[in-house]
Scaffold this active site. Structure first.
Site, PDB file in Angstrom:
ATOM      1  N   HIS A 262       0.844  -1.186   0.000  1.00 24.96           N
ATOM      2  CA  HIS A 262       0.000   0.000   0.000  1.00 24.96           C
ATOM      3  C   HIS A 262       0.881   1.238   0.000  1.00 24.96           C
ATOM      4  CE1 HIS A 262      -3.045   2.945   1.265  1.00 24.96           C
ATOM      5  NE2 HIS A 262      -3.896   2.116   0.718  1.00 24.96           N
ATOM      6  N   GLU A 316      -7.913  -4.765  -1.005  1.00 22.52           N
ATOM      7  CA  GLU A 316      -8.421  -5.387  -2.223  1.00 22.52           C
ATOM      8  C   GLU A 316      -8.333  -6.912  -2.189  1.00 22.52           C
ATOM      9  OE1 GLU A 316      -6.399  -2.732  -2.345  1.00 22.52           O
ATOM     10  OE2 GLU A 316      -7.665  -1.190  -3.254  1.00 22.52           O
TER      11      GLU A 316
END
Length: 372
Positions: A262, A316
């Site tokens: 991330h 996700e």
């Protein structure tokens, strides 16, 4: 003239404005909406209550909660002309988010410049824009599959009705699982789509254009498109024992491992941890067992191949698993993400419009010396 300031590419770690909407604390693995822990809200709060918080700055009282749910429920209804338009543009090759761009432009959910609106008018436009998104996306998906479009039930729960309109069926556990996911994805700092929406709004443009600006950024695979790609990676890997070879091949070819890492978090993504707990608690399926095994193998492989570089599963990775378990097809993963993020976009657009300052950076020219 003031002296230009050089900043990192991508504006990484550059503060561009002040906000009261929320923040992401990457080093801590924590994010919040207003003054509330976002993951705590996702565990227990209705989606529309958190929506109220984002727009009005406070969680609603029971009476306000019921009134706000009625208000946005009525706003979710679209007319027959909009559905007819979708029937003309949607084919099996047209993704729901592409159809959403057309529908939002045609609906004119807020075509007057924000610059010319008062606060009440801006809020009305923001609520209408965010309300119609799940309706349009569900209708587009069903049209693309040759299925009957299901009408909105304005009295139904916002998330449950979206799931019903998309899949044709509903159960309480699936709706609550999806609610948890959607609350965690309403907002997440100054990500690319939120920033794009604020740039458009800063010019005094209209709500429709501002949302479409955010949507354009969101369509990029490096941003909103990862849930379905993360699930596709599980299909590619198959048996978890194949994971390390798969990771090694991706790294050797310089490819991104979708669903891992991330831009902000330097520890575990709290959204991924929450969704992982939901799917483990509620769904004892081959996919869930595969996902948890593959997650552990990917982390181990990355640690082996790139010592010291810790990459953890992001939201996700488990978002795709959760949406599969509640009955949504892969082509609806990113659109479903958008049904939540549009609430964050519109809240940010409102905040930017109230600021009344255009976002106007400059670029450093590095081309050939100009001829004089």
């Amino acid at each position: 003239m003031s002296t230009p300031i050089s900043v990192p590419r991508g504006l990484k770690n550059v503060i561009v404005t002040d906000t009261e909407i929320g923040d992401v604390r990457g080093e801590e693995g924590f994010f919040h909406y207003r003054e509330y822990d976002a993951t705590e809200l996702a565990r227990s709060s209705a989606f529309t209550d958190v929506w109220h918080l984002m727009v009005f700055g406070a969680l609603p009282s029971p009476a306000q909660s019921a009134e706000f749910a009625r208000r946005v429920g009525a706003l979710r209804v679209v007319d027959g002309a909009t559905v007819d338009l979708l029937r003309t543009v949607v084919t099996s090759d047209v993704e729901p988010l592409a159809a959403l761009r057309v529908a939002l432009a045609a609906l004119g959910v807020g075509d007057r410049p924000l610059f010319d609106m008062d606060e009440t008018e801006r809020v009305d436009a923001a609520l209408r824009a965010a309300s119609v998104v799940p309706t349009v996306l569900a209708a587009a998906q069903r049209i693309s599959r040759g299925l009957e479009v299901l009408d909105v039930d304005p009295d139904a729960d916002h998330v449950a009705d979206y799931l019903r309109m998309s899949t044709g069926s509903i159960d309480a556990e699936s709706a609550d699982s999806l609610r948890t996911y959607l609350v965690t994805t309403i907002d997440h700092g100054f990500n690319a789509s939120t920033f794009a929406g604020r740039v458009v709004a800063s010019t005094g443009s209209d709500m429709t254009s501002s949302v479409l600006g955010a949507l354009g950024a969101f369509l990029g695979p490096l941003h909103g498109g990862a849930p379905s790609r993360a699930l596709a990676a599980l299909d590619e890997i198959g048996d978890p024992s194949n994971t390390r070879d798969w990771v090694r091949n991706r790294i050797e070819h310089g490819e991104v491992i979708m669903g891992f890492g991330h831009a902000v978090y330097r520890t575990r993504d709290p959204r991924a941890e929450l969704l992982k707990s939901v799917v483990l608690q509620r769904y004892d399926s081959p996919l869930v067992r595969q996902a948890t095994a593959v997650e552990a193998e990917i982390e181990a492989a990355i640690n082996e191949l790139k010592p010291g570089r810790r990459l953890y599963a992001n939201v996700e990775f488990y978002a795709g698993v959760l949406m599969h378990e509640v009955g949504l097809p892969p082509e609806m993963f990113t659109p479903t993400f958008a049904t939540a993020r549009v609430v964050g976009w519109t809240a940010n657009i409102l905040e930017q419009a109230a600021e009344g300052k255009i976002i106007r950076p400059i670029a450093r020219y590095v081309g050939p010396e100009p001829r004089r």
